[in-house]
Design a protein around this motif. Sequence first.
Motif, PDB file in Angstrom:
ATOM      1  N   GLU A   1      29.038  10.039  -4.273  1.00  0.00           N
ATOM      2  CA  GLU A   1      30.376  10.016  -4.622  1.00  0.00           C
ATOM      3  C   GLU A   1      30.696  10.769  -5.752  1.00  0.00           C
ATOM      4  O   GLU A   1      31.690  11.117  -6.254  1.00  0.00           O
ATOM      5  CB  GLU A   1      31.058   8.416  -5.004  1.00  0.00           C
ATOM      6  CG  GLU A   1      30.775   7.436  -3.695  1.00  0.00           C
ATOM      7  CD  GLU A   1      31.411   5.911  -4.089  1.00  0.00           C
ATOM      8  OE1 GLU A   1      32.447   5.921  -4.829  1.00  0.00           O
ATOM      9  OE2 GLU A   1      30.454   5.263  -4.065  1.00  0.00           O
ATOM     10  N   GLY A   2      29.538  11.058  -6.443  1.00  0.00           N
ATOM     11  CA  GLY A   2      29.444  11.950  -7.777  1.00  0.00           C
ATOM     12  C   GLY A   2      29.507  11.092  -9.131  1.00  0.00           C
ATOM     13  O   GLY A   2      29.819   9.871  -9.015  1.00  0.00           O
ATOM     14  N   PRO A   3      29.740  11.866  -9.996  1.00  0.00           N
ATOM     15  CA  PRO A   3      29.680  11.081 -11.426  1.00  0.00           C
ATOM     16  C   PRO A   3      30.766  10.175 -11.876  1.00  0.00           C
ATOM     17  O   PRO A   3      30.610   9.407 -12.569  1.00  0.00           O
ATOM     18  CB  PRO A   3      29.425  12.199 -12.442  1.00  0.00           C
ATOM     19  CG  PRO A   3      29.973  13.223 -11.791  1.00  0.00           C
ATOM     20  CD  PRO A   3      29.569  13.321 -10.147  1.00  0.00           C
ATOM     21  N   ALA A   4      32.016  10.484 -11.379  1.00  0.00           N
ATOM     22  CA  ALA A   4      33.313   9.431 -11.720  1.00  0.00           C
ATOM     23  C   ALA A   4      32.963   8.379 -11.380  1.00  0.00           C
ATOM     24  O   ALA A   4      33.695   7.590 -11.619  1.00  0.00           O
ATOM     25  CB  ALA A   4      34.474  10.368 -10.835  1.00  0.00           C
ATOM     26  N   ALA A   5      32.103   8.175 -10.190  1.00  0.00           N
ATOM     27  CA  ALA A   5      32.008   6.737  -9.786  1.00  0.00           C
ATOM     28  C   ALA A   5      30.770   5.760 -10.348  1.00  0.00           C
ATOM     29  O   ALA A   5      30.673   4.696  -9.825  1.00  0.00           O
ATOM     30  CB  ALA A   5      31.749   6.671  -8.125  1.00  0.00           C
ATOM     31  N   ILE A   6      30.320   6.186 -11.308  1.00  0.00           N
ATOM     32  CA  ILE A   6      29.067   5.404 -12.007  1.00  0.00           C
ATOM     33  C   ILE A   6      29.528   4.613 -13.193  1.00  0.00           C
ATOM     34  O   ILE A   6      28.736   3.777 -13.664  1.00  0.00           O
ATOM     35  CB  ILE A   6      28.012   6.438 -12.372  1.00  0.00           C
ATOM     36  CG1 ILE A   6      28.318   7.089 -13.440  1.00  0.00           C
ATOM     37  CG2 ILE A   6      27.382   6.941 -11.226  1.00  0.00           C
ATOM     38  CD1 ILE A   6      27.124   8.217 -14.015  1.00  0.00           C
ATOM     39  N   GLY A   7      30.704   4.764 -13.481  1.00  0.00           N
ATOM     40  CA  GLY A   7      31.142   4.122 -14.802  1.00  0.00           C
ATOM     41  C   GLY A   7      30.753   2.630 -14.565  1.00  0.00           C
ATOM     42  O   GLY A   7      30.215   2.126 -15.909  1.00  0.00           O
ATOM     43  N   GLU A   8      31.003   1.968 -13.758  1.00  0.00           N
ATOM     44  CA  GLU A   8      30.989   0.288 -13.638  1.00  0.00           C
ATOM     45  C   GLU A   8      29.238   0.104 -14.016  1.00  0.00           C
ATOM     46  O   GLU A   8      28.937  -1.022 -14.334  1.00  0.00           O
ATOM     47  CB  GLU A   8      31.338  -0.278 -12.514  1.00  0.00           C
ATOM     48  CG  GLU A   8      32.990  -0.132 -12.265  1.00  0.00           C
ATOM     49  CD  GLU A   8      33.431  -1.164 -11.395  1.00  0.00           C
ATOM     50  OE1 GLU A   8      32.612  -1.566 -10.440  1.00  0.00           O
ATOM     51  OE2 GLU A   8      34.713  -0.979 -10.893  1.00  0.00           O
TER      52      GLU A   8
ATOM     53  N   ASP B   1      26.728  17.096 -12.467  1.00  0.00           N
ATOM     54  CA  ASP B   1      27.466  18.297 -12.868  1.00  0.00           C
ATOM     55  C   ASP B   1      28.928  17.522 -13.487  1.00  0.00           C
ATOM     56  O   ASP B   1      29.885  17.531 -12.677  1.00  0.00           O
ATOM     57  CB  ASP B   1      27.761  19.382 -11.580  1.00  0.00           C
ATOM     58  CG  ASP B   1      28.397  20.446 -12.017  1.00  0.00           C
ATOM     59  OD1 ASP B   1      29.338  20.490 -13.186  1.00  0.00           O
ATOM     60  OD2 ASP B   1      28.680  21.520 -11.115  1.00  0.00           O
ATOM     61  N   LEU B   2      28.721  17.366 -14.722  1.00  0.00           N
ATOM     62  CA  LEU B   2      29.910  16.635 -15.122  1.00  0.00           C
ATOM     63  C   LEU B   2      31.249  17.614 -15.321  1.00  0.00           C
ATOM     64  O   LEU B   2      32.485  17.426 -14.888  1.00  0.00           O
ATOM     65  CB  LEU B   2      29.763  16.094 -16.620  1.00  0.00           C
ATOM     66  CG  LEU B   2      28.454  15.077 -16.565  1.00  0.00           C
ATOM     67  CD1 LEU B   2      28.277  14.681 -18.081  1.00  0.00           C
ATOM     68  CD2 LEU B   2      28.910  13.843 -16.022  1.00  0.00           C
ATOM     69  N   ALA B   3      30.950  18.852 -15.489  1.00  0.00           N
ATOM     70  CA  ALA B   3      31.969  19.898 -15.796  1.00  0.00           C
ATOM     71  C   ALA B   3      32.889  19.774 -14.461  1.00  0.00           C
ATOM     72  O   ALA B   3      34.205  20.059 -14.610  1.00  0.00           O
ATOM     73  CB  ALA B   3      31.615  20.934 -16.382  1.00  0.00           C
ATOM     74  N   ALA B   4      32.297  19.916 -13.381  1.00  0.00           N
ATOM     75  CA  ALA B   4      32.841  20.169 -12.099  1.00  0.00           C
ATOM     76  C   ALA B   4      33.824  19.125 -11.509  1.00  0.00           C
ATOM     77  O   ALA B   4      34.652  19.178 -10.982  1.00  0.00           O
ATOM     78  CB  ALA B   4      31.716  20.391 -10.852  1.00  0.00           C
ATOM     79  N   SER B   5      33.513  17.840 -12.364  1.00  0.00           N
ATOM     80  CA  SER B   5      34.214  16.564 -11.908  1.00  0.00           C
ATOM     81  C   SER B   5      35.159  16.403 -13.009  1.00  0.00           C
ATOM     82  O   SER B   5      36.062  15.322 -13.166  1.00  0.00           O
ATOM     83  CB  SER B   5      33.316  15.182 -12.051  1.00  0.00           C
ATOM     84  OG  SER B   5      32.416  15.574 -10.956  1.00  0.00           O
TER      85      SER B   5
ATOM     86  N   ILE C   1      33.655  10.030 -19.967  1.00  0.00           N
ATOM     87  CA  ILE C   1      35.058  10.108 -20.094  1.00  0.00           C
ATOM     88  C   ILE C   1      35.632  11.224 -19.394  1.00  0.00           C
ATOM     89  O   ILE C   1      35.022  12.230 -19.174  1.00  0.00           O
ATOM     90  CB  ILE C   1      35.477  10.138 -21.603  1.00  0.00           C
ATOM     91  CG1 ILE C   1      35.081  11.488 -22.346  1.00  0.00           C
ATOM     92  CG2 ILE C   1      35.013   8.958 -22.418  1.00  0.00           C
ATOM     93  CD1 ILE C   1      35.422  11.450 -23.731  1.00  0.00           C
ATOM     94  N   PRO C   2      36.939  11.258 -18.981  1.00  0.00           N
ATOM     95  CA  PRO C   2      37.429  12.591 -18.547  1.00  0.00           C
ATOM     96  C   PRO C   2      37.786  13.542 -19.725  1.00  0.00           C
ATOM     97  O   PRO C   2      37.977  13.016 -20.988  1.00  0.00           O
ATOM     98  CB  PRO C   2      38.978  11.994 -18.034  1.00  0.00           C
ATOM     99  CG  PRO C   2      38.835  10.727 -18.166  1.00  0.00           C
ATOM    100  CD  PRO C   2      37.790  10.070 -18.835  1.00  0.00           C
ATOM    101  N   ALA C   3      37.308  14.700 -19.528  1.00  0.00           N
ATOM    102  CA  ALA C   3      37.291  15.587 -20.568  1.00  0.00           C
ATOM    103  C   ALA C   3      38.789  15.669 -21.338  1.00  0.00           C
ATOM    104  O   ALA C   3      38.734  15.735 -22.455  1.00  0.00           O
ATOM    105  CB  ALA C   3      37.096  17.083 -19.972  1.00  0.00           C
TER     106      ALA C   3
END
Length: 386
Positions: A290-297, A204-208, A347-349
């Motif tokens: 942790e959700g999608p914000a934590a998968i960047g690395e 759920d990208l939008a929720a993050s 990316i952050p929206a």
Amino acid sequence: MTESLSAASISAAFESAFGHAPDGVWSAPGRVNLIGEHTDYNEGFVLPFAIDRAAGVAVRLRTDSTARLLSSYGNQGVVTVDLDTLSHDTMTGWTAYPLGVVWVLRQMGVKIGGFDLYLHSTVPTGAGLSSSAAIECAVASAFNELSGAALSANELVLVGQRAENEVVGAPTGILDQSASLLATDGHAVFLDCRTQESTLVPLDLAASGLLILVVDTKVSHAHATGGYAARRASCELGAEVLGVAALRDVAAADLAEAAGLLDAETYRRVRHIVTEDQRVLDTVAVLGSEGPAAIGELLTASHASMRDDFEISCPELDLAVDTALANGALGARMTGGGFGGSAIALIPAAAETAVRDAVMAAFAGSGFSAPDIFAVSPAPGARRIA
């Protein structure tokens, strides 16, 4: 393209071309592979999601053995084929995708006679977003229903793969068709390519407050030729030398020993697959905890591995990834088979305009053709839409 508009416009185009209404309209989406590249044919793990760009087909059954096919792209007009003489020689160009599916289904004993078919797709071709599988899955869904074959989604995945392998001539695994057929809204598909078992993973990208930006470099690739097949052959050689059924069976702890058994290039290819499998597992775990914000690395590490070990990137893809990261992306990587196609950036929206502008400026400054940049979100899988 909204679903209602696509169904209405595809039906209207079909009726205009063939003089009667279709029996129905089916759609199947393209996909972005979030992570897990070239692991599918090594019986490993992948994590794709369906995107809100799709192929749509309108079909009407006929009472003879004639197939008439028309697509919205190109100026080829209607292609007419006698299904009783269907062969690899008569399945050429874009028609190889729908006719390949029909050929596989008929080989399986599904009774399919003549038909009229109209195809329209909003999935960019050559962009690494699986435009071909979208066509195959839409056609497979249509004929599965119209013929009463009642094949499961997993069986249709294998129909699409056979069409891709045996008719189109691309040695691909089941990743693309699985994403197109099994996906649901707001989820990625965690797929074990050995067992074909799949699990839906919330994305759920939008929720993050996030989105995934696709940068289509416009550098075209073709799976049926060149580098893709060479990489697959390297993986098969690596598995043979290491004495395993597939590279899925090699653990990260085994890599030190593998380095002494393989030539340098084959070792790099193997190392990518082994580490990429682990990155998929890690991404699924992090999404859950942790959700999608934590998968960047993990995404960025995947790109480095494809660039350096698997050597399937290109200057345009590297520039897209590096520029996105320098302008606020949490992670970025090329996606798809490589040698061109698309990169994705998480990316952050709120950073969308800045990242878009920076990538466009970087491409212009490097003398590259302007890329096509668009946001995607996890979408539903193949279904009847009219």
